[in-house]
Enzyme design. Structure first.
Site, mmCIF file in Angstrom:
data_model
loop_
_atom_site.group_PDB
_atom_site.id
_atom_site.type_symbol
_atom_site.label_atom_id
_atom_site.label_comp_id
_atom_site.label_asym_id
_atom_site.label_seq_id
_atom_site.Cartn_x
_atom_site.Cartn_y
_atom_site.Cartn_z
ATOM 1 N N ARG A 234 11.662 -23.321 2.069
ATOM 2 C CA ARG A 234 11.941 -21.907 2.294
ATOM 3 C C ARG A 234 13.343 -21.615 1.759
ATOM 4 N NH1 ARG A 234 7.349 -21.412 2.645
ATOM 5 N NH2 ARG A 234 6.044 -20.546 4.288
ATOM 6 N N ASP A 258 11.526 -23.493 -5.853
ATOM 7 C CA ASP A 258 10.243 -22.774 -5.823
ATOM 8 C C ASP A 258 10.326 -21.624 -4.825
ATOM 9 O OD1 ASP A 258 7.449 -22.487 -6.571
ATOM 10 O OD2 ASP A 258 6.994 -23.074 -4.506
ATOM 11 N N GLU A 263 13.551 -13.771 -2.119
ATOM 12 C CA GLU A 263 12.360 -13.709 -2.991
ATOM 13 C C GLU A 263 11.437 -12.528 -2.678
ATOM 14 O OE1 GLU A 263 10.673 -17.629 -1.887
ATOM 15 O OE2 GLU A 263 8.886 -16.548 -1.242
ATOM 16 N N HIS A 295 7.431 -19.455 -6.077
ATOM 17 C CA HIS A 295 6.674 -19.833 -4.870
ATOM 18 C C HIS A 295 5.221 -20.196 -5.238
ATOM 19 C CE1 HIS A 295 7.077 -19.398 -0.283
ATOM 20 N NE2 HIS A 295 6.113 -20.269 -0.543
#
Ligand code: NAD
Length: 331
Positions: A234, A258, A263, A295
């Protein structure tokens, strides 16, 4: 049961429809994320189905309850975007997908690390321009190096197993130790030892209020110079500004993300025809030794299939008033 599916992408529809053949729910898809401005869309739906960047805070949950929603079904593992205390107070049940494919995320973390170390992203661009020079593309052998795993749960253990396969020494930190991790041939170490000794650090713990910015200016400074850091967990685990400073000073050797703390509103969207106004993200992307994916670590056929089947099965349990196998309870 009527389910409002938020943040619905074409692949969500495809896999949810396939899984729904066995469950027979009434699915309504909304492209937008769940939040205060969109919660009215859920009125009259007994269940909402949400993803990582939907917001189910106290205000949203109150509005959901008012509109007749009794179940929030997360089609993901992490649940940092749901106010569990508010859900409990309001009598809204929350389920998630505890276990779909730890391989999907662990393999993506390794893919990012290999690309970052061997500069595959740069080589790909170079050869497309007929530039076959190697200068600037040197990496290091994973064999014989130390990989640090923060969070030795399902994904962390798969990651550890892969890194052991490369011939790495694997050390891990987790407040709750797992015999399975040690049985792989890895060992536990204090966070300080991971920082000081690891050539590679991979984050695999959930985001909680306690570990927000667990990787910050201080912890980055204690990391081995030139180490690679990968975060597929996260965004909030990493202080992005501190990481940028460390990259600029040359201390952090490379960063693969990622997930990103801001985000929401950016990831899962095609913004290629717009000007992205997030200067921090733009700065990150500009580094030659940073790789960002949006993600996508979970994004395999196997994972999505299991996510959709498990989510709809949870809704069926709720509809039957049966015990919820995947309920998240406050501890
Ligand atoms: P898990 O529950 O099996 O393991 C998490 C581990 O982290 C547990 O062993 C827990 O004790 C440990 N932990 C908790 N707080 C910690 C801390 N402060 N420091 C170190 N360890 C800590 O979960 P999992 O299935 O392995 O998933 C891990 C995380 O990966 C999820 O919480 C989610 O945030 C993330 N995830 C990301 C994607 C993606 O697509 N990028 C997909 C799935 C999961």
């Amino acid at each position: 049961m009527k389910i409002a599916v938020f943040s619905a992408q074409p692949y969500d529809r495809q896999f949810l429809e396939a899984a729904n053949a066995a469950e027979g729910h009434e699915l309504h898809y909304f492209e937008m994320a769940l939040g205060l401005e969109s919660v009215a869309l859920a009125a009259g739906f007994q269940a909402v189905c949400i993803f990582v960047n939907d917001v189910a805070d106290a205000n949203v949950l109150e509005a959901l309850r008012g509109g007749g929603t009794g179940l929030v079904a997360l089609r993901c593992t992490g649940f940092n975007n749901v106010d569990l205390a508010a859900a409990k107070r309001l009598g809204v049940k929350v389920v998630r997908v505890v276990d779909y494919s730890p391989y999907s995320v662990a393999e993506h973390a390794v893919a990012l690390l290999l690309a970052l170390n061997r500069k595959i992203h740069r080589a790909y661009n170079r050869t497309r321009d007929s530039n076959f020079a190697l200068d600037g593309l040197m990496g290091f052998d994973f064999h014989g190096k130390t990989a640090g795993v923060v969070g030795t749960g399902k994904i962390g253990r798969v990651f550890a197993r892969i890194m052991l396969g490369f011939g790495c020494e694997v050390i891990g930190y987790d407040p709750y130790r797992s015999a399975d991790f040690e049985a792989l041939g890895a060992r536990y170490a204090a966070p300080g030892e991971i920082g000081a000794n690891a050539d590679i650090v991979s984050l695999h713990c959930p985001l909680t209020p306690e570990n927000h910015h667990i990787v910050n200016a201080e912890t980055l400074a204690r990391m081995k110079r030139g180490a690679l850091l990968v975060n597929t967990s996260r965004g909030g685990l990493l202080d992005t500004d501190a990481a940028i400073q460390s990259l600029k000073s040359g201390h952090l050797g490379g960063l693969a993300l990622d997930v990103y703390e801001q985000e929401g509103g950016v990831f899962f969207r095609d913004l290629s025809s717009t000007v992205v106004t997030d200067d921090v993200l733009q700065r990150l992307i500009s580094f030659p030794n940073v790789i960002v994916t949006g993600h996508q670590a979970f994004f395999t056929r196997e994972a999505i299939g299991t996510i959709c089947e498990t989510t709809l099965r949870s809704v069926s349990e709720f509809a039957r008033k049966a015990p919820l196998s995947n309920e998240i309870r406050m501890t």
